[in-house]
Each structure stands twice: as C-alpha cells, then as structure tokens.
Design a protein around this motif. Sequence first.
Motif, mmCIF file in Angstrom:
data_model
loop_
_atom_site.group_PDB
_atom_site.id
_atom_site.type_symbol
_atom_site.label_atom_id
_atom_site.label_comp_id
_atom_site.label_asym_id
_atom_site.label_seq_id
_atom_site.Cartn_x
_atom_site.Cartn_y
_atom_site.Cartn_z
ATOM 1 N N LEU A 1 -15.752 1.073 7.779
ATOM 2 C CA LEU A 1 -15.852 0.792 9.207
ATOM 3 C C LEU A 1 -15.137 -0.513 9.524
ATOM 4 C CD1 LEU A 1 -19.603 1.722 9.768
ATOM 5 C CD2 LEU A 1 -17.620 2.912 10.739
ATOM 6 N N LEU A 2 -14.221 -0.438 10.478
ATOM 7 C CA LEU A 2 -13.424 -1.604 10.860
ATOM 8 C C LEU A 2 -14.041 -2.211 12.122
ATOM 9 C CD1 LEU A 2 -10.818 -3.143 10.155
ATOM 10 C CD2 LEU A 2 -9.530 -1.362 11.328
ATOM 11 N N SER A 3 -14.518 -3.455 11.999
ATOM 12 C CA SER A 3 -15.159 -4.097 13.143
ATOM 13 C C SER A 3 -15.311 -5.592 12.889
ATOM 14 C CB SER A 3 -16.556 -3.504 13.364
ATOM 15 O OG SER A 3 -17.261 -4.236 14.346
ATOM 16 N N THR A 4 -15.111 -6.365 13.961
ATOM 17 C CA THR A 4 -15.414 -7.790 13.865
ATOM 18 C C THR A 4 -16.810 -8.087 14.405
ATOM 19 O OG1 THR A 4 -14.424 -8.189 16.031
ATOM 20 C CG2 THR A 4 -12.978 -8.449 14.114
ATOM 21 N N SER A 5 -17.495 -7.073 14.955
ATOM 22 C CA SER A 5 -18.775 -7.349 15.614
ATOM 23 C C SER A 5 -19.983 -6.644 14.994
ATOM 24 C CB SER A 5 -18.687 -6.984 17.098
ATOM 25 O OG SER A 5 -18.430 -5.605 17.251
ATOM 26 N N LEU B 1 0.809 -1.213 0.000
ATOM 27 C CA LEU B 1 0.000 0.000 0.000
ATOM 28 C C LEU B 1 0.838 1.258 0.000
ATOM 29 C CD1 LEU B 1 -3.161 -0.686 1.969
ATOM 30 C CD2 LEU B 1 -2.985 0.411 -0.216
ATOM 31 N N LYS B 2 1.956 1.247 0.673
ATOM 32 C CA LYS B 2 2.856 2.390 0.632
ATOM 33 C C LYS B 2 3.200 2.662 -0.823
ATOM 34 C CE LYS B 2 3.833 3.942 4.729
ATOM 35 N NZ LYS B 2 3.487 5.288 5.093
ATOM 36 N N LYS B 3 3.498 1.595 -1.544
ATOM 37 C CA LYS B 3 3.858 1.742 -2.958
ATOM 38 C C LYS B 3 2.712 2.339 -3.755
ATOM 39 C CE LYS B 3 5.202 -2.187 -4.350
ATOM 40 N NZ LYS B 3 5.836 -3.433 -4.341
ATOM 41 N N ASN B 4 1.501 1.982 -3.344
ATOM 42 C CA ASN B 4 0.333 2.495 -4.062
ATOM 43 C C ASN B 4 -0.059 3.894 -3.625
ATOM 44 O OD1 ASN B 4 0.262 0.208 -5.518
ATOM 45 N ND2 ASN B 4 -1.399 -0.746 -4.374
ATOM 46 N N GLY B 5 0.768 4.502 -2.819
ATOM 47 C CA GLY B 5 0.602 5.919 -2.503
ATOM 48 C C GLY B 5 -0.384 6.238 -1.404
ATOM 49 N N LEU B 6 -0.670 5.290 -0.509
ATOM 50 C CA LEU B 6 -1.579 5.589 0.598
ATOM 51 C C LEU B 6 -1.013 6.704 1.474
ATOM 52 C CD1 LEU B 6 -4.156 4.649 2.247
ATOM 53 C CD2 LEU B 6 -2.528 3.404 3.672
ATOM 54 N N VAL B 7 -1.832 7.724 1.723
ATOM 55 C CA VAL B 7 -1.469 8.767 2.680
ATOM 56 C C VAL B 7 -2.558 8.761 3.755
ATOM 57 C CG1 VAL B 7 -0.985 11.195 3.050
ATOM 58 C CG2 VAL B 7 -0.384 10.136 0.868
ATOM 59 N N ALA B 8 -2.268 8.107 4.869
ATOM 60 C CA ALA B 8 -3.250 7.964 5.941
ATOM 61 C C ALA B 8 -2.883 8.921 7.066
ATOM 62 C CB ALA B 8 -3.255 6.527 6.451
ATOM 63 N N SER B 9 -3.856 9.728 7.492
ATOM 64 C CA SER B 9 -3.600 10.736 8.522
ATOM 65 C C SER B 9 -4.679 10.662 9.594
ATOM 66 C CB SER B 9 -3.626 12.142 7.916
ATOM 67 O OG SER B 9 -2.780 12.210 6.796
ATOM 68 N N PHE C 1 -10.318 17.757 6.664
ATOM 69 C CA PHE C 1 -11.433 16.913 6.211
ATOM 70 C C PHE C 1 -11.605 17.023 4.687
ATOM 71 C CE2 PHE C 1 -16.011 15.988 5.594
ATOM 72 C CZ PHE C 1 -16.037 14.712 6.139
ATOM 73 N N ALA C 2 -11.464 18.251 4.188
ATOM 74 C CA ALA C 2 -11.620 18.456 2.743
ATOM 75 C C ALA C 2 -10.511 17.760 1.947
ATOM 76 C CB ALA C 2 -11.626 19.950 2.429
ATOM 77 N N SER C 3 -9.377 17.493 2.613
ATOM 78 C CA SER C 3 -8.216 16.952 1.888
ATOM 79 C C SER C 3 -8.253 15.429 1.742
ATOM 80 C CB SER C 3 -6.923 17.357 2.609
ATOM 81 O OG SER C 3 -6.741 16.570 3.787
ATOM 82 N N VAL C 4 -9.203 14.757 2.403
ATOM 83 C CA VAL C 4 -9.216 13.292 2.351
ATOM 84 C C VAL C 4 -10.368 12.791 1.459
ATOM 85 C CG1 VAL C 4 -8.153 13.064 4.624
ATOM 86 C CG2 VAL C 4 -10.658 13.016 4.433
ATOM 87 N N ASP C 5 -10.170 11.572 0.950
ATOM 88 C CA ASP C 5 -11.196 10.965 0.095
ATOM 89 C C ASP C 5 -12.092 10.010 0.870
ATOM 90 O OD1 ASP C 5 -9.994 12.160 -2.196
ATOM 91 O OD2 ASP C 5 -8.436 10.613 -2.083
ATOM 92 N N ALA C 6 -11.580 9.507 1.983
ATOM 93 C CA ALA C 6 -12.323 8.470 2.712
ATOM 94 C C ALA C 6 -11.896 8.446 4.170
ATOM 95 C CB ALA C 6 -12.053 7.110 2.089
ATOM 96 N N LEU C 7 -12.760 7.857 4.999
ATOM 97 C CA LEU C 7 -12.412 7.612 6.397
ATOM 98 C C LEU C 7 -12.315 6.111 6.650
ATOM 99 C CD1 LEU C 7 -14.454 10.312 6.558
ATOM 100 C CD2 LEU C 7 -14.035 9.947 8.983
ATOM 101 N N VAL C 8 -11.385 5.755 7.528
ATOM 102 C CA VAL C 8 -11.374 4.412 8.102
ATOM 103 C C VAL C 8 -11.607 4.605 9.599
ATOM 104 C CG1 VAL C 8 -10.047 2.327 8.555
ATOM 105 C CG2 VAL C 8 -9.750 3.548 6.375
ATOM 106 N N ASP D 1 -9.615 7.133 12.070
ATOM 107 C CA ASP D 1 -10.180 7.650 13.320
ATOM 108 C C ASP D 1 -10.485 6.535 14.316
ATOM 109 O OD1 ASP D 1 -10.715 9.859 14.849
ATOM 110 O OD2 ASP D 1 -12.778 10.103 14.158
ATOM 111 N N GLY D 2 -10.251 6.871 15.596
ATOM 112 C CA GLY D 2 -10.453 5.918 16.688
ATOM 113 C C GLY D 2 -9.098 5.488 17.237
#
Length: 185
Positions: free
Chosen positions: A81-85, A5-13, A50-57, A118-119
């Motif tokens: 949304l990340l969840s096992t439940s 993913l780093k290679k694919n240019g992910l910028v997670a903030s 917020f305006a600078s991002v395309d999506a939230l995790v 977030d979280g």
Amino acid sequence: MNARLKKNGLVASAFLATSVDGFIAREDGGLDWLVGRGETLGDTGYDDFFASVDALVMGRGTHDIVKDFDEYPYAGKRMLLLSTSLETTDWPDATLHRSLEDVLDTLEREGITRVYVDGGKTVSTFLREGLLSEITISVAPVLIGHGIRLFDQFESDIELEVIATRELGSGFTQSTYRVVPQPEE
Ligand SMILES: NC(=O)c1ccc[n+]([C@@H]2O[C@H](COP(=O)([O-])OP(=O)(O)OC[C@H]3O[C@@H](n4cnc5c(N)ncnc54)[C@H](OP(=O)(O)O)[C@@H]3O)[C@@H](O)[C@H]2O)c1
C-alpha cells in the motif's frame, strides 16, 4: 525512470475501468455508474490477469474504497500500500510504503516481478517513471461529467501500442496497451 528495476525484470500492469470521459470513480469514490452496469459483461479477462500477478501495489485512495467492501477481494496476494498518511492496515499480507522508492526496494528484496498496479494516481506514478509495462482499460458506455481521472497530466507524451481491442457485453469496450519504453530507458 528507475532503470534498476527494469533490469530486474519488473512487469507492472494495470487493469481498470473508466467512463467514456475518462473517469475511474466519482469525486466521492462512487462506482455506481460502473457496478451493476456490467451484469452481462462476460469474461473480462480480469481473473486471468489477477492470477498472473504475484503482488499488488495500491494507492491509499483505492484502499479507502476497497476497505469497505463486504469481502476482501485480493486474498492470497502480497499487497503493498502506497501512502504518506495511512498509519496501519489490517489487510492480510499487506505492508505500508511511504514512497515509490520504498515500494521498488521491497519488490526487489522479495524477488517479486509481476505486479498489479491499482489506483489512478499510483498508475500515473508508475507511468511517469517508465515503470508500467501494460494497461487494460474497459470503457463503460456512460459519460459521468466529473470525478477522479485515470490519468494525471504528464510532461511529455507516453506512447502506447495497442495489443488487443474487443467488445465486452453491456456495451463495454476493452483495449490492452503496451507502454512503449521511452528512448532514455
Ligand atoms: N474504475 C476502476 O477500475 C478503478 C480502479 C481502481 C481504483 N478506482 C477508484 O479510484 C479512486 C482512487 O484513485 P486515486 O486517483 O485517488 O489514486 P490512488 O492511487 O488509489 O490513491 C492515491 C494516493 O496514493 C498514495 N500515493 C500515490 N502515489 C504515491 C507516491 N508516489 N508516493 C506516496 N504516496 C503515493 C497517496 O496517498 P496519501 O494521500 O495517503 O499520501 C495518494 O493520495 C477510488 O475511488 C477507487 O475506487 C477505480
């Protein structure tokens, strides 16, 4: 660490607020120590962020608090949304993911690179895997003693480089850090 993913240019903030003793919420998720304290905060930079991002995790713990807000605050953004439940969500543009791997695959498939994480647990997951690029922390002038910590325990140090530090209103301070890539990255 997910080099693909780093290679694919992910910028997670991440962009969060803590008490001086490092908590993001009370044990029951309460944010009373934060909300209401910031009436004269001024421009925190959140809207630009917020305006600078395309999506939230987002982790399920944060979802469980936000779902009771009067208004959905993330309209117009893709939401993972990340969840096992969690079984279902009625949030717009949202999908459920059982693992980080599934989140990463989905981001790659949809060509999403600029992500707001977030979280507390979710931010720590991204940090641990070397996937977080930047973190902004606004610190409220209060000690709340116990609650939900922003950071997990990590097995090794994670180096940060300060990009900016400033005073906000209401006695808050804010720092933005770049996460220094670990050597094996
Ligand atoms: N002060 C602030 O700026 C701020 C910002 C955001 C959130 N908050 C507060 O923080 C609290 C929530 O924080 P939190 O520490 O509970 O973290 P969280 O990241 O919101 O939620 C944790 C949950 O997300 C899921 N998750 C995280 N990583 C996962 C992984 N790798 N694989 C599968 N599932 C994963 C799990 O859900 P399951 O248990 O369903 O598997 C886990 O229990 C809330 O009270 C919220 O209001 C405060």
